[in-house]
Design a protein around this motif. Structure first.
Motif, PDB file in Angstrom:
ATOM      1  N   LEU A  39      -3.725   8.495   4.343  1.00 43.95           N
ATOM      2  CA  LEU A  39      -5.145   8.170   4.407  1.00 43.95           C
ATOM      3  C   LEU A  39      -5.481   6.950   3.550  1.00 43.95           C
ATOM      4  CD1 LEU A  39      -6.532  11.811   4.328  1.00 43.95           C
ATOM      5  CD2 LEU A  39      -6.571  10.231   6.282  1.00 43.95           C
ATOM      6  N   ILE A  40      -4.787   6.800   2.421  1.00 43.78           N
ATOM      7  CA  ILE A  40      -4.981   5.604   1.604  1.00 43.78           C
ATOM      8  C   ILE A  40      -4.510   4.366   2.365  1.00 43.78           C
ATOM      9  CG2 ILE A  40      -4.224   4.394  -0.480  1.00 43.78           C
ATOM     10  CD1 ILE A  40      -4.140   7.101  -1.887  1.00 43.78           C
ATOM     11  N   ALA A  41      -3.350   4.486   3.018  1.00 42.01           N
ATOM     12  CA  ALA A  41      -2.829   3.373   3.816  1.00 42.01           C
ATOM     13  C   ALA A  41      -3.779   3.032   4.960  1.00 42.01           C
ATOM     14  CB  ALA A  41      -1.444   3.729   4.359  1.00 42.01           C
ATOM     15  N   ALA A  42      -4.328   4.061   5.605  1.00 39.65           N
ATOM     16  CA  ALA A  42      -5.256   3.831   6.707  1.00 39.65           C
ATOM     17  C   ALA A  42      -6.517   3.119   6.221  1.00 39.65           C
ATOM     18  CB  ALA A  42      -5.625   5.164   7.363  1.00 39.65           C
ATOM     19  N   PHE A  43      -7.067   3.605   5.116  1.00 37.36           N
ATOM     20  CA  PHE A  43      -8.284   3.012   4.548  1.00 37.36           C
ATOM     21  C   PHE A  43      -8.035   1.558   4.155  1.00 37.36           C
ATOM     22  CE2 PHE A  43     -11.252   1.994   1.155  1.00 37.36           C
ATOM     23  CZ  PHE A  43     -12.449   2.519   1.610  1.00 37.36           C
ATOM     24  N   GLY A  44      -6.918   1.305   3.450  1.00 36.36           N
ATOM     25  CA  GLY A  44      -6.629  -0.046   2.986  1.00 36.36           C
ATOM     26  C   GLY A  44      -6.355  -1.004   4.127  1.00 36.36           C
TER      27      GLY A  44
END
Length: 510
Positions: free
Chosen positions: A312-317
């Motif tokens: 989810l962090i990768a998706a957001f970034g």
């Protein structure tokens, strides 16, 4: 300088240093960048387009190739490579105008369409940017909602949805509001961080692939491959074609154009081929990803539960990297339309619309992917028509008069006939109409927004109305337009004022 153009130059006096510093607000608007302030290398375009394309939106694009186009994995990889590398090579070619003229894409377009005639392409381009921002913001907010639910156990509600939208928009505003130098710096380093995270996530997604089903999918028809290339090109590079010059305008005029084109193609092509190919792999075993109303949740459900946070962090970034570029370009486009504010305030106006669009998608609309596909289909046609005209005009050796670009009155060199350069405007309009004849925009078989009379021919069924539009725009402008004239002394004087050589000497770096 005329009174009507003063706001295009807001804050330019004595601000060369500020415009080049990371972390300070870029005060330059849409006026051409003097040679003294040009800097950088072609690698900046590599990082720029890599950053724009590491978001998870590439996965549902790949899923569509298998689920709706009937391709097998090898065909999908081929389609991803041709569509991604090819469309962003085109973005690189269009970026050369930014290096040559030192101004944003739609500002340079004034020289081609005329000061009034350019309003149509500029408005369409701005709508395109706002649409992409809304899609990206919605997806990122879903990712943040899922992250909050995982960490705190809070489930989605109206207030939490609004907060997540505002957090993402705030991050976007911070980066795009600061401007070019900060964007270039963040593109490089944040892309490395989020790129590594995406690779880790992709490794775990590969482990979920049903290889038996993948390897036994029959090859689709050649027409499906052709249509797939068009679909990927329309969903990737064509959407950025009207923004390439925005990021190349600070590059030195002497930089070889071939390097810029190569950097653009590989910068976008590498992440896109990986993501689209993976989306195709995933869809070969389970076609639900192609029609998921929330692609973030669909992909998250394929991963081990402990991978939720890094995913989810990768998706957001990744989505943030794409969105701040789109928002920056939208701000420049609004200034070209005539909004009389400073550049960073134009960005603020844009994010308000982005927020309202996100609210609609998340709290009102029932389907995510349907409106997304429809949006791509419709706006790709007028943008492609513009691309066709611009390509022909650039090939004829267009030089840019900085004073003429910024003078929006009748005294402008680019006023032409009543503010319209009729060959370009006519070619663009006819190309749009022709492209729409072959276009159908719908969210489902029962929800058709628009259908041209030839939408059910081979070109229409395979979604190539945008390609027809580009070809017609190029051919018609090639027939109607003439090689841009160089008026003795006019370009030389204007060029000197902006730190540029005379028009006849422009573009020697190509």
């Amino acid at each position: 300088m005329t009174a009507s153009t003063t706001n295009d130059h807001v804050g330019t006096s004595g601000t060369a240093t500020a415009n080049e510093q990371v972390g300070t607000i870029e005060t330059r608007g849409i006026e051409p960048v003097p040679d003294a302030e040009r800097h950088g290398h072609a690698s900046q375009m590599f990082w720029t387009w890599f950053a724009a394309n590491i978001s998870i939106l590439g996965l549902p694009l790949g899923a569509t190739l298998v689920a709706f186009r009937g391709l097998n994995i090898w065909q999908a990889v081929l389609v991803a490579a041709i569509g991604s590398f090819g469309s962003f090579a085109l973005v690189g070619v269009l970026s050369l105008a930014g290096k040559k003229g030192g101004a944003p894409a739609l500002t340079l377009s004034r020289a081609v369409f005329g000061q009034r005639g350019n309003a149509g392409p500029t408005l369409i381009s701005w709508l395109s940017r706002v649409g992409w921002e809304t899609i990206t913001t919605t997806t990122a907010a879903y990712a943040l909602l899922a992250l909050v639910r995982w960490i705190f156990g809070w489930h989605q509600n109206t207030v939490l949805t609004l907060v997540c939208l505002l957090v993402f928009i705030g991050c976007t505003l911070l980066i795009s509001g600061l401007g070019h130098a900060t964007i270039m710096w963040i593109n490089k380093w944040a892309t490395v961080v989020f790129g590594v995270l995406n690779l880790i996530v992709m490794g775990f997604l590969v482990a979920t692939v049903d290889w038996d089903k993948v390897l036994h999918v029959h090859a689709g028809p050649v027409s499906g491959v052709v249509a797939g290339v068009g679909f990927i090109a329309a969903g990737t590079g064509i959407g950025w074609a009207n923004a390439g010059a925005d990021y190349a305008r600070y590059l030195p005029r002497k930089l070889p154009g071939g390097r810029l084109v190569t950097a653009s193609a590989f910068g976008a092509g590498i992440p896109l081929v990986l993501l689209i190919s993976l989306g195709s792999l995933l869809s070969a075993g389970d076609t639900t990803l192609a029609s998921a109303s929330d692609p973030v949740a669909a992909i998250n459900g394929m991963l081990p539960s402990w991978m939720a946070v890094p995913y989810l962090i990768a998706a957001f970034g990744g989505l943030l990297m794409s969105n701040h570029l789109s928002t920056y370009s939208a701000g420049l486009t609004m200034l070209t339309l005539g909004l009389r504010v400073r550049r960073h305030l134009a960005v603020t106006v844009d994010v308000v619309l982005m927020f309202l669009g996100g609210v609609y998608f998340m709290l009102i609309a029932k389907d995510f992917y349907g409106p997304f596909s429809t949006f791509l289909t419709l706006l790709a046609v007028p943008i492609s028509a513009w691309v066709g005209v611009i390509l022909v005009d650039s090939a004829r050796g267009r030089g840019y008069d900085p004073a003429g670009l910024m003078d929006t009155t009748r005294t402008s060199r680019y006023w032409y006939t009543g503010g319209l350069h009729l060959p370009a405007v006519l070619a663009w309009a006819v190309a749009i109409v022709t492209g729409l004849l072959f276009t159908e925009a719908s969210t489902s078989a029962d929800d058709v927004w628009f259908a041209g009379p030839w939408a059910h021919t081979w070109l229409g069924v395979n979604g190539l109305g945008w390609a027809v539009s580009m070809a017609v725009g190029a051919l018609l402008y090639g027939a109607l337009g003439r090689r841009p004239a160089v008026l003795p002394g006019q370009d030389a004087g204007a060029g000197s004022a902006a730190g540029a050589p005379p028009a006849g000497a422009e573009g020697t770096g190509r």
